[in-house]
Write an enzyme that holds these catalytic residues in place. Structure first.
Site, short mmCIF file in Angstrom:
data_model
loop_
_atom_site.label_atom_id
_atom_site.label_comp_id
_atom_site.label_asym_id
_atom_site.label_seq_id
_atom_site.Cartn_x
_atom_site.Cartn_y
_atom_site.Cartn_z
N GLY C 60 -17.38 -38.81 -6.71
CA GLY C 60 -17.98 -39.83 -7.66
C GLY C 60 -19.67 -39.77 -8.48
O GLY C 60 -19.87 -39.32 -7.70
N SER C 61 -19.31 -40.54 -9.39
CA SER C 61 -20.42 -40.69 -10.03
C SER C 61 -21.68 -41.69 -9.42
O SER C 61 -21.32 -42.57 -8.48
CB SER C 61 -20.71 -41.19 -11.55
OG SER C 61 -20.30 -39.72 -12.46
N GLY C 62 -23.17 -41.91 -9.54
CA GLY C 62 -23.53 -42.44 -9.00
C GLY C 62 -24.11 -42.25 -8.39
O GLY C 62 -24.97 -43.48 -7.44
N HIS C 63 -24.57 -40.61 -8.04
CA HIS C 63 -25.07 -40.23 -6.86
C HIS C 63 -25.99 -38.79 -7.40
O HIS C 63 -26.58 -38.36 -6.59
CB HIS C 63 -24.49 -39.97 -6.11
CG HIS C 63 -23.40 -40.50 -5.24
ND1 HIS C 63 -23.70 -41.55 -4.93
CD2 HIS C 63 -21.61 -40.28 -5.43
CE1 HIS C 63 -22.23 -42.77 -4.39
NE2 HIS C 63 -21.79 -41.71 -4.43
N ASP C 116 -11.57 -39.04 -2.46
CA ASP C 116 -12.06 -37.48 -2.61
C ASP C 116 -11.21 -36.44 -1.68
O ASP C 116 -10.24 -35.75 -2.22
CB ASP C 116 -12.88 -37.16 -2.05
CG ASP C 116 -14.23 -38.10 -2.99
OD1 ASP C 116 -14.33 -37.46 -3.77
OD2 ASP C 116 -14.72 -39.27 -1.62
N HIS C 225 -22.82 -45.53 -0.73
CA HIS C 225 -21.69 -46.75 -1.90
C HIS C 225 -22.46 -47.71 -1.59
O HIS C 225 -21.58 -48.82 -2.19
CB HIS C 225 -20.41 -46.07 -2.05
CG HIS C 225 -20.19 -44.76 -2.42
ND1 HIS C 225 -19.84 -44.50 -1.12
CD2 HIS C 225 -19.85 -44.24 -2.87
CE1 HIS C 225 -19.35 -42.43 -1.22
NE2 HIS C 225 -19.13 -42.98 -2.12
#
Ligand SMILES: Nc1ncnc2c1ncn2[C@@H]1O[C@H](COP(=O)(O)OP(=O)(O)O)[C@@H](O)[C@H]1O
Ligand SMILES: Nc1ncnc2c1ncn2[C@@H]1O[C@H](COP(=O)(O)OP(=O)(O)O)[C@@H](O)[C@H]1O
Ligand SMILES: [Mg+2]
Ligand SMILES: [Mg+2]
Ligand SMILES: [Mg+2]
Ligand SMILES: [Mg+2]
Lengths: 339, 212, 339, 212
Positions: C60-63, C116, C225
């Site tokens: 996912g994005s945001g990392h 994932d 997260h």
């Protein structure tokens, strides 16, 4: 909101700078060491050399990775590390200067703030007294901080990154003090930035926001210490904000089609790369529309403001010499340019 | 105390240091509005460093007033750097010159205050009206000299200083800053008290307690 | 506090991922390109090669800079970029896999999360159906997320950094799929992390904090997260927090005097390098007391959690092969190891 | 509607999509407590992608129910990935198989719900009691089948579904999660409704409006 204390992972506030320096050296012993009695001169392990101009950068802390993150082979030979948002003292600067003096003179580079000017000038006087020739460069990239007619009064913000890089490369190439100074001043004259802040930062000693900003407000042109900017308004879309930051830069530099630039989209602290890349996308789009070529871009946290949310955009207009110096390899904890 | 001598100075630095420490966050807050929020910290650290230094042996023994001020300058400057480090270091060195010939009468306190102000001005190139600490130091010096010249009682001289300092501090509110960090704000600096003026007034406010 | 919306420099929330990707490619055209119809496969310009195992990372994005920041020569050949905190889809992963397939098979590496695993497994099945051999590595470094007996259930957090680096280097050295898989699994087995969060992060779609945490609280063991951790308490001094993070790592790995490690002190978002270096100082001190040698350290934002304040500590226990692979040059936007 | 046919499915996806969009932040908030706060977004995006896809022409024309569910699976999966992408894609594909022979009677809605549940279970390997969406899908399927078998009126079958879904959702509160992101929390997942169960109940809650 001002009642809530900002949470920080620190020990006693009076220990943060020595402990940060100890942490840097323990993390990068192959790059960094500390020299001199003040404990505030972070010196490149294999930077200073006989016959090479010594490059000393510095300023207050709270802008990590600036300044000590830019110490290393091919960039700065030493950084004088002040307290949070406070210039290092002449003694601390002298520790750095003595460590890097290789007989070819020392160049000081720092952001253009009264405190830094006063302290670095005192150190420069002391150097001259000891027979070490010096040159000083005050970075003045922040277009929001003074009009063009008074650009020598402007603040230095993320443009430090480019000016330091160029100066370090010039010294690495063996240029003499005047040559290094000329390169650094050329970088300084061709670097412009503007920033936007979304939230305040808090000093480790107070843990309280340095200034008030409404929950839906941003401040255009705010400085990297939270110095007020030129316009406060509601937070707008990234593209709108980007345009507002970019336009004065383009105008101030008089950039035109066919020009070549390097770009730095810099995060102030809490704003992450997801947002910074969205900004870069728009920067690239606008530059493309103007026919301006991007030689290289950096996107990330390069000159921060503690945990402030916000970003700045910096352009360095390149000529062949500046481009060659920008591409010169360096190895520091914050920036590696591979050969 | 009847003389501005070593004991006076040691007591002065101690009381001023306590006062600045007590008002640290007030000064930081003033600085947050038009600067970077660190003024209280720099001043508190700087004066604490001076007090700390004066606790240790000094040459000559007992130390002369000018030796004390010279050491104070070094201690402040090496501890904080910042904008105030060089400015107050210059103030103290200029004070040291003024006391080099020996102690002054307490009534002549205006002479020392003016020496401080001159030191700050020489280093920082500001003038009164620029919205800096000088807008406190010079009016205070003038008030003290005038009261002294008028033959006022010591207590009245001190009152004159405190009043001038407070008025000087408040006078910075409507000014537009033209030195230091706040100088880039233009009109936006209006309406805010200058933090350096506020700390100067706090320093001067301890004089009655030092002397009486 | 939950009433206040987090300020972000974005345009329409539904555009953030494509715009971030466009920003990355515009910033690093010498390193990155996009391939495939989904627009979500960020591919190394000069990474994939015939005969080389293709390295695909993702999540996912945001990392950021994870994951696309680790795409480039010597590290990953491509990243599949999901929505914020959401796994990329099999189609997006397939775009990456197709782009990097050089006939020697493809290795997928990602954090061990249900989403994932499901999506990458579907992509792996599709690859096998097309005759592309695959191997998958789920990074499981977060010691706070499950006890040692169930370590295969652990989450992947900042340890991604080391596992990806080792895998990329193994492929760069021309090892075959099994060889790359063995190296990655060795890195995975020798990597442990633990984190602490001080504030919540906010999704771009909601701009509201993902979870509640008191103004003086921290959460030990929180996931990247914002998944709950193992202990909530008052914020403590950096050294105390560091010890609390480090102890379970040392214990879980059974590190002993004479062992050699690489260290990553990772910032989650709002926590800056000033604080991270203070943490590293203590890490180095404790490792020193145990006689454990630090081969190399990285300090900064390497696997972030939007604008969360907090940090994590990761250790990679090195043997000669892992050390050689860690030192192998790579050039990505987030990590350059110079030759 | 008397049949679970293409029109039914199109209407179902549209209404479910609206419901999920309306409850986006409620679902994100539930997910924030024991997960990562994105569940509402993933569900809303996924169903919106399905609706969007169903607006465009489909083969065969007019599309069969299983073609619709197959396209829905693809659209959802390729839009969101995430945990729910594969799970709902499997649900829809399993539903497609169950409708491959042609439409069902509306009263047999339980058969379709069970097919969805089976698809989710096959892909995600969870069982009821694991604190997931299955704690809604299976009880709802069972309630529908039982009511249908008991010869209940259509409205009563729908009520039975909604009640079972709500009860199933609430039953996740006291459970300890053993699948998905929340599984690492052990006891700390107790007391929180599972977001996937909540979205499942929302999806099922539109059935009366689809059918009646
Ligand atoms: N050139 C100057 N001369 C005299 N005083 C100055 C000058 N520049 C700044 N000051 C004083 O310094 C104060 C700010 O001090 P401080 O906050 O410690 O430094 P900085 O701005 O470097 O953070 C101002 O409020 C002002 O009174
Ligand atoms: N193995 C599984 N089988 C069925 N449902 C699951 C499984 N794992 C997770 N879930 C469901 O998925 C929901 C979380 O979805 P979402 O938040 O979109 O995914 P993520 O956890 O990847 O962010 C959980 O609340 C749970 O109901
Ligand atoms: Mg300052
Ligand atoms: Mg200040
Ligand atoms: Mg998620
Ligand atoms: Mg989720």
């Amino acid at each position: 909101m001002t009642e809530v204390r900002t949470k920080k992972l620190i020990n006693a506030p009076e220990d943060i700078i020595p402990q940060m320096i100890a942490g840097m050296v323990s993390a990068h012993p192959d790059i960094l060491t500390v020299e001199g009695p003040t404990g505030r001169a972070v010196v490149a392990v294999d930077g200073p050399r006989d016959g090479k101009v010594g490059i000393v950068i510095g300023g207050g802390s709270g802008h990590e990775p600036a300044f000590a993150g830019y110490v290393g082979r091919g960039l700065a030979d030493a950084a004088a590390v002040g307290n949070v948002f406070a210039s290092p003292s002449p003694e601390q600067i002298m520790d750095a200067a003595r460590a890097v003096d290789g007989g070819a003179g020392v160049m000081f580079l720092y952001g253009n703030y009264t405190g830094d000017v006063l302290n670095f000038d005192m150190a420069a006087e002391e150097c001259e007294g000891m027979g070490i020739p010096t040159r000083s460069v005050q970075v003045i990239d922040d277009v929001a901080s003074a009009p063009k007619e008074r650009q020598h009064e402007r603040r230095g913000i993320a443009g430090d990154f480019f000016v330091f890089k160029i100066a370090g490369a010039a010294a690495e190439h063996g240029r003499d003090l005047e040559g290094c100074y000329a390169a650094a001043q050329s970088a300084n004259a061709n670097t412009r930035s503007m920033g936007v802040a979304l939230t305040a930062c808090s000093m480790p000693q107070t843990l309280k926001p340095n200034f008030e900003i409404g929950p839906d407000e941003m401040e255009i042109g705010m400085g990297v210490h939270g110095e007020p900017g030129i316009r406060r308004g509601k937070v707008e879309a990234a593209d709108v904000v980007t345009d507002e930051l970019l336009e004065p830069i383009l105008e101030d530099m008089g950039l035109k089609s066919g020009d070549r630039v390097a770009v730095l989209v810099n995060g102030l602290g809490a704003t992450g790369q997801l947002e910074l890349y969205i900004i870069h996308r728009r920067v690239a789009e606008v530059l493309g529309e103007h026919g301006i070529d991007i030689h290289h871009s950096w996107v990330g946290e390069y000159v921060s403001s503690l945990e402030m949310a916000g970003a700045s955009i910096t352009l360095l207009k390149l000529d062949d010499d500046l481009q060659m110096l920008l591409d010169t390899p360096c190895r520091t904890s914050a920036l590696t340019v591979a050969g | 105390m009847t003389q501005i001598d070593s004991a006076f100075l040691i007591r002065f630095f101690r009381l001023a240091s306590e006062q600045l420490e007590a008002d640290r966050s007030y000064l930081c807050k003033l600085d947050g509005a038009i600067g970077d929020g660190d003024h209280g910290t720099s001043m508190a650290l700087g004066f604490a460093a001076v007090v700390e230094r004066l606790r240790r042996p000094l040459m000559p023994e007992p130390p002369t007033p000018d030796a004390i001020l010279t050491e104070a300058a070094k201690a402040f400057l090496s501890e904080v750097g910042a904008t105030v480090g060089p400015l107050y270091a210059s103030a103290f060195l200029s004070g040291a010159k003024c006391l080099a010939a020996g102690p002054l009468e307490t009534r002549q306190i205006g002479t020392l205050i003016r020496a401080f102000a001159d030191g700050i001005r020489t280093r920082g190139k500001a003038e009164t009206g620029d919205k800096t600490m000088l807008d406190v130091w010079y009016p205070a010096a003038l008030a003290a000299e005038n009261a002294c010249g008028d033959g006022a009682a010591l207590a009245d001289i001190l009152t004159a200083i405190t009043e001038a300092a407070t008025a000087g501090r408040d006078s910075t509110g409507p000014m537009i800053a033209s030195r230091g960090r706040a100088a880039r704000l233009n009109e936006r600096s209006i309406g805010h008290i200058d933090p350096g003026a506020a700390s100067a007034a706090l320093i001067l406010s301890v004089l009655p307690e030092v002397i009486l």
